[in-house]
Scaffold this active site. Structure first.
Site, mmCIF file in Angstrom:
data_model
loop_
_atom_site.group_PDB
_atom_site.id
_atom_site.type_symbol
_atom_site.label_atom_id
_atom_site.label_comp_id
_atom_site.label_asym_id
_atom_site.label_seq_id
_atom_site.Cartn_x
_atom_site.Cartn_y
_atom_site.Cartn_z
ATOM 1 N N LYS A 229 29.146 -18.740 -41.893
ATOM 2 C CA LYS A 229 29.055 -17.282 -41.698
ATOM 3 C C LYS A 229 28.858 -16.587 -43.043
ATOM 4 C CE LYS A 229 32.044 -13.333 -40.661
ATOM 5 N NZ LYS A 229 33.431 -12.928 -40.357
ATOM 6 N N ASP A 234 31.578 -6.574 -45.020
ATOM 7 C CA ASP A 234 31.849 -6.154 -43.646
ATOM 8 C C ASP A 234 32.586 -4.820 -43.651
ATOM 9 O OD1 ASP A 234 32.263 -5.939 -40.957
ATOM 10 O OD2 ASP A 234 33.840 -7.451 -40.871
ATOM 11 N N LYS A 241 36.340 -0.285 -40.594
ATOM 12 C CA LYS A 241 37.661 -0.757 -41.006
ATOM 13 C C LYS A 241 38.379 0.325 -41.825
ATOM 14 C CE LYS A 241 36.292 -5.638 -41.633
ATOM 15 N NZ LYS A 241 37.249 -6.301 -40.748
ATOM 16 N N ASP A 252 33.840 -12.053 -46.951
ATOM 17 C CA ASP A 252 33.475 -12.381 -45.580
ATOM 18 C C ASP A 252 32.269 -13.309 -45.501
ATOM 19 O OD1 ASP A 252 34.340 -12.187 -42.989
ATOM 20 O OD2 ASP A 252 33.132 -10.437 -42.495
ATOM 21 N N ASP A 311 32.983 -4.631 -35.212
ATOM 22 C CA ASP A 311 33.694 -5.377 -36.252
ATOM 23 C C ASP A 311 33.883 -6.842 -35.864
ATOM 24 O OD1 ASP A 311 34.905 -5.687 -38.712
ATOM 25 O OD2 ASP A 311 36.880 -5.073 -38.003
ATOM 26 N N GLU A 313 31.424 -8.963 -35.634
ATOM 27 C CA GLU A 313 30.011 -9.268 -35.874
ATOM 28 C C GLU A 313 29.762 -10.702 -36.309
ATOM 29 O OE1 GLU A 313 31.480 -9.521 -39.689
ATOM 30 O OE2 GLU A 313 31.985 -8.031 -38.177
ATOM 31 N N ARG A 315 30.832 -13.538 -35.174
ATOM 32 C CA ARG A 315 30.533 -14.438 -34.065
ATOM 33 C C ARG A 315 29.126 -14.211 -33.525
ATOM 34 N NH1 ARG A 315 35.595 -12.165 -30.879
ATOM 35 N NH2 ARG A 315 36.186 -12.091 -33.074
#
Length: 466
Positions: A229, A234, A241, A252, A311, A313, A315
């Site tokens: 990933k 993010d 967030k 991330d 949030d 995202e 996956r």
């Protein structure tokens, strides 16, 4: 990073201060073997052989001295038992008495520094470890370099580690091993990788999303897919967030860093596999064309996804990458992702939540992690929770309501995009160390990397260079 290979040397009789690992159980016997001046020095320093403790012991001459280091078990040296000594001993050469075990790794990584943004200072002199366990040196250096790569990539701020810079890191690794890299970027993603495109489309043009694929090895060998990933930052998207939650979001892309480091180990170790590295890289930004809560997106594999939370995202981009990996019929898929806060709540920062659809693969990973001092914890792909992913208007929901079993439902979401019958493991890793430990500074960290590498080495014996 290559400077690490100068910090451990085979024992050829060169001058060096002796290091003796001592545990509590053997302390009294060890003291009995010491000359009076060394015993007195150890007692004056209140050396009790606690892990990490260190005592300097005088020798016969003014420049002659040795070091006693406290360890958990003198018979089995763990990876971090000499790390504190490597951080604190003065510049010079040291000879480890007995077999090194896994202790070489901590000696090396204790001296690695991420100093890209610091004012230049006079560097501390190296501490070089001389060991008779020469057979371990080459492999340990490569593993240390892989861990250092993860740390450096994760520690780099997003301004200097966006999707394009992550692609450069992949291309640099490929060039060193004769691998090939293909990248699909920007609007070209819309047809083939619609979820990657949707998540990354709100970012600035020079930070456009992309799907990178590296291939290496003999096509006749078993295909192994490694997926990471790569959310370079993010914000949470429109489900933004809070400031506290966004502070560390440069990390991330830690899953991508792990995947790239593992790919380097596979290529450097010359494993007889056909490696397929896939990294979807995006910045989950906010703008007028950002995906919205309630949008329905079509995936590469076909199922439609209702976006309940922008949030969640990671996956989404992994779903397209896993689908692409499965199209090549791999013998094994392993993915790394900084995917859920739920995994951290359940297991804390040190234990990657490990999901697998194959019991043998899960057992091999856990066994390798225990042996390497890189522990994992298996979590269930609990089929009873699959219904939580149900959407009223699409084939699947990306973020079930209620917040229960968050890491499990995220893994179940990913499993929908894995080709049935393909052994697959998913490591939900933190990729960050919140507090320093010897050899492991605060910041980016490789958690699960060494376990995955040890598992692959056991399954696919390296090809001899002779």
């Amino acid at each position: 990073m290559s400077a690490l290979d100068s910090l451990v040397q085979p024992d050829r009789g060169q001058a060096a201060h002796a290091i003796r690992a001592v545990d509590k159980a053997g302390l009294d016997d060890w003291l009995k073997t010491q000359p009076p001046r060394a015993k007195a020095a150890a007692m004056a320093q209140r050396f009790a052989a606690k892990p990490g403790e260190m005592a300097i012991l005088p020798g016969d001459g003014a420049e002659e001295w040795s070091v006693a280091v406290g360890v958990e078990s003198a018979g089995t040296l763990g990876p971090w038992c000499l790390a504190k000594a490597a951080e604190n001993l003065p510049e010079g050469s040291y000879r480890l008495e007995g077999q090194a075990g896994g202790a070489l790794l901590g000696w090396l990584l204790a001296q690695h520094r991420f100093d890209r943004y610091r004012k230049p200072e006079a560097p501390a002199g190296p501490r070089v470890l001389v060991t008779g366990d020469a057979a371990r040196i080459e492999e340990t250096v490569r593993v240390a370099e892989a861990v250092a790569l993860v740390r450096d990539l994760v520690n780099t701020p997003t301004e200097d580690m966006g999707p394009a810079q992550l692609q450069q890191a992949v291309e640099q690794a490929a060039a060193g091993f004769g691998a090939t890299v293909a990248a699909t970027a920007g609007d070209a993603l819309a047809d083939g990788y619609p979820l990657v495109h949707a998540v990354g489309r709100a970012a600035a043009r020079d930070r456009s999303p992309r799907l990178m694929e590296l291939e290496w090895g003999n096509p006749a060998h078993p295909r192994v897919a490694v997926v990471g990933k790569g959310v370079c930052f993010d914000t949470g998207g429109l489900d933004i967030k809070p400031a506290a939650g966004m502070r560390l979001m440069k990390k991330d892309m830690g899953g991508a860093a792990h995947a790239l480091a593992l790919a380097r180990l596979v290529m450097g170790g010359r494993l007889p596999v056909r490696l397929h590295l896939l990294i979807p890289a995006v910045e989950n930004a906010i703008s007028g064309n950002a995906i919205r809560p309630g949008d329905v997106l079509r995936s590469r594999k076909g199922p439609t996804v209702e976006v309940s939370n922008t949030d969640a995202e990671g996956r989404l981009i992994l779903a397209d990458a896993l689908a692409r990996a499965g199209e090549e019929k791999p013998a094994l898929i392993i993915d790394f992702a900084t995917l859920t806060g739920a995994a951290r709540v359940a297991l804390g920062p040190d234990l990657p939540a490990t999901f697998a659809n194959d019991d043998m693969l899960a057992a091999d990973l856990l066994e390798a992690g225990a042996a390497e001092g890189d522990p994992l914890w298996r979590m269930p792909l609990w089929a009873g929770y699959d219904e939580m992913l149900r959407s009223e208007i699409a084939d699947i929901d990306n973020a079930p309501e209620g917040g229960m079993a968050g890491s499990v439902t995220a893994a179940l979401f990913l499993q929908r995009f894995v080709e049935p019958g393909t052994p697959w493991a998913h490591l939900d890793t933190f990729a960050w160390r919140p507090a320093p430990r010897p050899g492991r500074p605060k910041g980016g960290e490789a958690l699960g990397l060494r376990a995955a590498w040890a598992m692959l080495r056991k399954r696919y014996a390296p090809v001899s260079s002779s």
